[in-house]
Design a protein around this motif. Structure first.
Motif, PDB file in Angstrom:
ATOM      1  N   ILE A 308       0.842  -1.193   0.000  1.00 47.21           N
ATOM      2  CA  ILE A 308       0.000   0.000   0.000  1.00 47.21           C
ATOM      3  C   ILE A 308       0.877   1.242   0.000  1.00 47.21           C
ATOM      4  N   PHE A 309       0.457   2.224  -0.798  1.00 50.54           N
ATOM      5  CA  PHE A 309       1.098   3.536  -0.778  1.00 50.54           C
ATOM      6  C   PHE A 309       0.161   4.514  -0.082  1.00 50.54           C
ATOM      7  N   TRP A 310       0.783   5.400   0.687  1.00 47.86           N
ATOM      8  CA  TRP A 310       0.007   6.358   1.470  1.00 47.86           C
ATOM      9  C   TRP A 310       0.807   7.629   1.674  1.00 47.86           C
ATOM     10  N   PHE A 311       0.141   8.646   2.182  1.00 46.12           N
ATOM     11  CA  PHE A 311       0.822   9.843   2.652  1.00 46.12           C
ATOM     12  C   PHE A 311       1.027   9.719   4.149  1.00 46.12           C
ATOM     13  N   LYS A 312       2.272   9.806   4.581  1.00 43.28           N
ATOM     14  CA  LYS A 312       2.557   9.998   5.999  1.00 43.28           C
ATOM     15  C   LYS A 312       2.432  11.492   6.276  1.00 43.28           C
ATOM     16  N   MET A 313       1.793  11.847   7.376  1.00 42.48           N
ATOM     17  CA  MET A 313       1.592  13.254   7.713  1.00 42.48           C
ATOM     18  C   MET A 313       2.287  13.540   9.042  1.00 42.48           C
ATOM     19  N   LYS A 480       7.866   7.685  12.705  1.00 48.55           N
ATOM     20  CA  LYS A 480       8.569   8.840  12.132  1.00 48.55           C
ATOM     21  C   LYS A 480       7.630   9.941  11.649  1.00 48.55           C
ATOM     22  N   MET A 481       6.508  10.138  12.344  1.00 56.35           N
ATOM     23  CA  MET A 481       5.610  11.230  11.962  1.00 56.35           C
ATOM     24  C   MET A 481       4.895  11.804  13.179  1.00 56.35           C
ATOM     25  N   GLY A 482       5.338  11.419  14.368  1.00 57.82           N
ATOM     26  CA  GLY A 482       4.798  12.010  15.581  1.00 57.82           C
ATOM     27  C   GLY A 482       3.404  11.564  15.941  1.00 57.82           C
ATOM     28  N   TYR A 483       2.909  10.474  15.330  1.00 61.61           N
ATOM     29  CA  TYR A 483       1.568   9.994  15.666  1.00 61.61           C
ATOM     30  C   TYR A 483       1.604   9.219  16.975  1.00 61.61           C
ATOM     31  N   SER A 484       0.609   9.466  17.824  1.00 63.52           N
ATOM     32  CA  SER A 484       0.514   8.751  19.090  1.00 63.52           C
ATOM     33  C   SER A 484      -0.941   8.677  19.521  1.00 63.52           C
ATOM     34  N   ARG A 515      -9.135   0.741  12.177  1.00 63.82           N
ATOM     35  CA  ARG A 515     -10.224   1.717  12.170  1.00 63.82           C
ATOM     36  C   ARG A 515      -9.812   3.000  12.897  1.00 63.82           C
ATOM     37  N   ILE A 516      -9.164   2.848  14.054  1.00 68.83           N
ATOM     38  CA  ILE A 516      -8.734   4.032  14.811  1.00 68.83           C
ATOM     39  C   ILE A 516      -7.745   4.852  14.000  1.00 68.83           C
ATOM     40  N   LEU A 517      -6.774   4.183  13.410  1.00 67.59           N
ATOM     41  CA  LEU A 517      -5.713   4.859  12.665  1.00 67.59           C
ATOM     42  C   LEU A 517      -6.261   5.710  11.527  1.00 67.59           C
ATOM     43  N   ILE A 518      -7.193   5.154  10.762  1.00 70.06           N
ATOM     44  CA  ILE A 518      -7.684   5.839   9.567  1.00 70.06           C
ATOM     45  C   ILE A 518      -8.975   6.610   9.831  1.00 70.06           C
ATOM     46  N   ASP A 519      -9.972   5.932  10.361  1.00 74.69           N
ATOM     47  CA  ASP A 519     -11.294   6.541  10.501  1.00 74.69           C
ATOM     48  C   ASP A 519     -11.311   7.618  11.584  1.00 74.69           C
ATOM     49  N   GLU A 520     -10.755   7.318  12.753  1.00 77.87           N
ATOM     50  CA  GLU A 520     -10.783   8.287  13.854  1.00 77.87           C
ATOM     51  C   GLU A 520      -9.697   9.349  13.736  1.00 77.87           C
ATOM     52  N   ALA A 522      -7.187   9.719  11.125  1.00 72.33           N
ATOM     53  CA  ALA A 522      -6.649  10.118   9.819  1.00 72.33           C
ATOM     54  C   ALA A 522      -5.139  10.354   9.917  1.00 72.33           C
ATOM     55  N   ALA A 523      -4.461   9.432  10.587  1.00 75.21           N
ATOM     56  CA  ALA A 523      -3.024   9.597  10.819  1.00 75.21           C
ATOM     57  C   ALA A 523      -2.232   9.518   9.528  1.00 75.21           C
ATOM     58  N   ILE A 524      -2.663   8.639   8.646  1.00 73.19           N
ATOM     59  CA  ILE A 524      -2.089   8.542   7.309  1.00 73.19           C
ATOM     60  C   ILE A 524      -3.222   8.681   6.303  1.00 73.19           C
ATOM     61  N   ALA A 525      -2.867   8.985   5.064  1.00 74.68           N
ATOM     62  CA  ALA A 525      -3.858   9.092   3.994  1.00 74.68           C
ATOM     63  C   ALA A 525      -3.543   8.031   2.947  1.00 74.68           C
ATOM     64  N   PRO A 526      -4.179   6.860   3.020  1.00 80.71           N
ATOM     65  CA  PRO A 526      -3.921   5.814   2.039  1.00 80.71           C
ATOM     66  C   PRO A 526      -4.231   6.287   0.614  1.00 80.71           C
TER      67      PRO A 526
END
Length: 563
Positions: A308-313, A480-484, A515-520, A522-526
């Motif tokens: 999968i390719f995504w945007f790390k934010m 490497k994007m400060g997500y927590s 679900r938490i990572l994406i839906d709640e 939006a840590a990355i943008a697939p």
């Protein structure tokens, strides 16, 4: 499809064809889910010169197996080195340096028996001590491996404390009982441990040779020794490399190829020209215009990969990306369907998830990982604009500038320019700057967290959803994007501990984490799940492509019937 939309997409395709391209290797860690029946597979006997000519998209960033982090390096390492086991046909785990192993009743102790006929290319025997040294080096804080802690922490006994510098290297749960017996102690049972043992981070290293080479180790072909099917005969940086059959390999009689020549080519057009001129045997991944041009060619093959390719934010460098509404807006503001079907047109599919479709199934019901929740944050320009305006209001501004870090291959440039246009069109007040750099430089910038948004990708290292899920643990080696998110962290901790022996609960916990990572959050943008279409000469037989870990195995490959 409405006529107006058809004309729009046709125009887009024509415009992009002027500068669109792809490289089969892509621009980040990636692996292939090859469908064996679509590729030449074991028909006929080896005939003629056993020389394979192929491409890769980037220079090898490192040949130090404990420092590898990417597909290019792992692919070469897989063919010139060997661990306890290796991946065979259909991703079956087959013998490597080990002839077998025993597991304790509690699943915590593995005892591997090493073969006595394995030697390094300098003639020295491969021993259990070489594995101990390699594994200790992978978690040595002074070495600075990224993958060592990532692959070993929470699995190998004391790895986390050793990698943090809180315990000496000798406390790592790996011991040489004698030259041919290796004992590994785990912190909890690991269901996929055998497949993990095929991964380059767990390869052995010859202590005497590594220490003798010092800072020069692995910098050039002559600064390496090998224990795999091939040796790195030459390495011309940024140009290519040559692998030759390793006559001292324990299973050399199985290896048919005498030579593998690899050219670094970033432009698909150049790769296709080399293929049609019969200078290479397998083309790079084709871009849209070449898929159309060669769609009737009898040598074309296509397959979907669990990559999968995504945007790390990065939530630390650009304060706007710490805003949830801004991240949700960016996640939903670009048309993934058009990107996959028109810009790429190579079998890729839109991705609205972090664990790929068709990769792993529920251990009890057999349902695909994606069946429970489906898609998150699908393209919706109107909803994206709503999130955007709310986020701008919270930030007290009416405009933002965001830099996207991406690759310098034609494919990467294409996608970045297309998405730049989508973002600036659908999110008023947004200015996107593109920073397009070579692969190795992007890895360095990622490690330093010196970016706003980054176009990146991931293919699994082993056959388990956690290969994707544990990327985003707080302060994880690949975060490497400060997500927590404490809830996310707890779920992954339960996956690795509490639910270690409860497969269904473990699986469902990772679905909830997705679900938490994406839906709640939006840590990355697939963006998309990669498909690949190539031109592949039918005389190239038995190149094994893998669902996880390194892309290709050439051990069993051969040339048959080449004119």
């Amino acid at each position: 499809m409405k006529k107006s939309k058809y004309l729009l997409l046709l125009a887009l395709s024509l415009v992009l064809s002027a500068f669109l391209a792809a490289c089969g290797g892509g621009n980040s860690a990636q692996n292939n889910n090859g469908q064996g029946e679509e590729l030449p597979a074991g028909e006929g006997e080896p005939t003629g010169p056993q020389v394979l000519n192929v491409l890769d998209s980037a220079e090898i960033p490192t040949m130090d197996s404990v420092k590898g982090t990417d597909a290019v390096a792992f692919n070469v390492m897989n063919n010139v080195f060997e661990g306890l086991y290796r991946l065979g046909e259909n991703d079956e785990v087959v013998e490597g340096m080990a002839t077998g192993h025993e597991v304790s009743e509690d699943g915590l102790t593995y005892t591997f028996k090493l073969r006595e006929d394995a030697v390094w290319s300098n003639g020295d025997p491969v021993t259990a001590k070489d594995f101990v040294f390699g594994w200790q080096r992978a978690v040595d804080p002074e070495v600075g491996s990224e993958y060592g802690p990532y692959m070993m922490n929470g699995k190998i006994m004391n790895a986390e404390k050793v990698s943090a510098g809180d315990l000496p290297l000798e406390e790592l749960g790996v011991k040489a009982l004698d030259d041919n017996t290796l004992e590994v102690t785990l912190e909890q049972p690991v269901a996929y441990f055998e497949s993990l043992m095929t991964f380059p981070t767990f390869f052995p290293q010859h202590q005497g040779f590594v220490e003798e080479q010092g800072d020069k180790y692995a910098l050039e072909a002559e600064n390496l020794i090998y224990n795999g099917p091939f040796v790195l005969d030459s390495w011309e940086h940024e140009v290519g490399w040559k692998m030759k059959k390793n006559a001292d390999y324990w299973d050399a009689e199985t290896v048919n190829l005498d030579e593998i020549n690899v050219k670094v080519v970033k432009e698909v057009s150049t790769g296709v020209n080399l293929y049609t001129a019969k200078q290479i045997d397998i083309s790079p991944g084709l871009t849209s215009e070449f898929v159309e041009l060669y769609k009737e060619d009898p040598t074309i093959v296509s397959y979907l990969e669990p990559t999968i390719f995504w945007f790390k934010m990065n939530q630390t460098k650009n304060e706007a990306l710490a805003n949830l509404n801004i991240r949700k807006a960016l996640s939903m503001a670009f048309n993934k369907e058009d990107l996959a079907n028109v810009v790429l047109n190579n079998g890729s599919v839109p991705a609205n998830y972090s664990v790929p479709v068709g990769f792993v199934q529920h251990p009890e019901t057999g349902e695909d990982f994606r069946d429970k929740h489906g898609d998150f944050n699908k393209f919706d320009a109107a909803k994206a604009k709503e999130f955007w305006e709310k986020g701008l209001e919270e930030l007290g501004t009416d405009s933002l500038t965001i830099e996207i870090l991406g690759g310098d291959t034609e494919t990467a440039k294409n996608m970045q320019q297309y998405i730049q246009n989508q973002f600036e069109t659908n999110l008023p007040g947004l200015t996107i700057k593109l920073k397009e750099v070579p692969f190795a430089q992007r890895l360095d910038l990622d490690s330093a967290m010196d970016y706003d948004m980054q176009l990146a990708g991931w293919g699994p290292d082993y056959l388990d959803a956690i290969s994707f899920a544990n990327l985003w643990i707080t302060d994880g080696g690949n975060n490497k994007m400060g997500y927590s998110n404490p809830e996310y962290d707890k779920l992954l901790k339960d996956v690795m501990t509490t639910y270690a022996n409860e497969p269904a609960k473990r699986f469902e916990a990772m679905q909830e984490a997705d679900r938490i990572l994406i839906d709640e959050d939006a840590a990355i943008a697939p963006i998309y799940q990669r498909g690949t279409t190539r031109l592949w000469q039918p005389y190239v037989q038995n190149v094994y492509m893998h669902n996880f870990g390194p892309d290709f195995s050439y051990k069993w490959a051969y040339i048959s019937g080449k004119n």
